[in-house]
Design a protein around this motif. Sequence first.
Motif, PDB file in Angstrom:
ATOM      1  N   GLU A   2     -28.468  -9.951  25.958  1.00  0.00           N
ATOM      2  CA  GLU A   2     -28.820 -10.639  24.724  1.00  0.00           C
ATOM      3  C   GLU A   2     -28.320 -12.078  24.744  1.00  0.00           C
ATOM      4  OE1 GLU A   2     -27.640  -8.679  21.163  1.00  0.00           O
ATOM      5  OE2 GLU A   2     -28.150  -6.710  21.942  1.00  0.00           O
ATOM      6  N   LYS A   3     -29.122 -12.929  24.128  1.00  0.00           N
ATOM      7  CA  LYS A   3     -28.701 -14.325  24.002  1.00  0.00           C
ATOM      8  C   LYS A   3     -27.850 -14.459  22.742  1.00  0.00           C
ATOM      9  CE  LYS A   3     -32.664 -16.256  26.342  1.00  0.00           C
ATOM     10  NZ  LYS A   3     -33.814 -17.140  26.247  1.00  0.00           N
ATOM     11  N   ARG A   5     -26.638 -15.485  19.163  1.00  0.00           N
ATOM     12  CA  ARG A   5     -27.413 -15.820  17.960  1.00  0.00           C
ATOM     13  C   ARG A   5     -26.445 -16.194  16.844  1.00  0.00           C
ATOM     14  NH1 ARG A   5     -27.753 -11.656  14.143  1.00  0.00           N
ATOM     15  NH2 ARG A   5     -26.799  -9.726  14.861  1.00  0.00           N
ATOM     16  N   LEU A   6     -26.928 -16.943  15.911  1.00  0.00           N
ATOM     17  CA  LEU A   6     -26.127 -17.402  14.786  1.00  0.00           C
ATOM     18  C   LEU A   6     -26.037 -16.290  13.738  1.00  0.00           C
ATOM     19  CD1 LEU A   6     -24.716 -19.903  13.626  1.00  0.00           C
ATOM     20  CD2 LEU A   6     -26.846 -20.459  12.477  1.00  0.00           C
ATOM     21  N   ILE A   7     -24.816 -15.998  13.272  1.00  0.00           N
ATOM     22  CA  ILE A   7     -24.652 -14.990  12.228  1.00  0.00           C
ATOM     23  C   ILE A   7     -23.917 -15.625  11.052  1.00  0.00           C
ATOM     24  CG2 ILE A   7     -24.636 -13.027  13.819  1.00  0.00           C
ATOM     25  CD1 ILE A   7     -21.606 -12.920  13.494  1.00  0.00           C
TER      26      ILE A   7
END
Length: 94
Positions: A2-3, A5-7
């Motif tokens: 997985e790349k 990601r913004l959370i």
Amino acid sequence: MEKPRLILKAEYELYKAALKNDIYFKERKTRSRLNLFTDRMLDEKNYTRINKLKTNKKLYKRRTDKSERLYRYNKNKISELYCKKEVQQWLNSN
């Protein structure tokens, strides 16, 4: 894979709380407790199983041929002669 990601901060707090309450990370992972986490264990290429336990010990034996055995024999003989010579010198000096 997985790349990243913004959370959001709230989502981060939820993941952090879930991780904090996870028994996998709370206590020591002894061999008797590892069966609780079999679904989380990955089969990695450099790991093998010895007696049903995951380990990274190498299982191959190095092949010894006649020349290597002869080399070791001669090496041991030379070191033995050297030690005897040193002991004799020490005894004669006293």
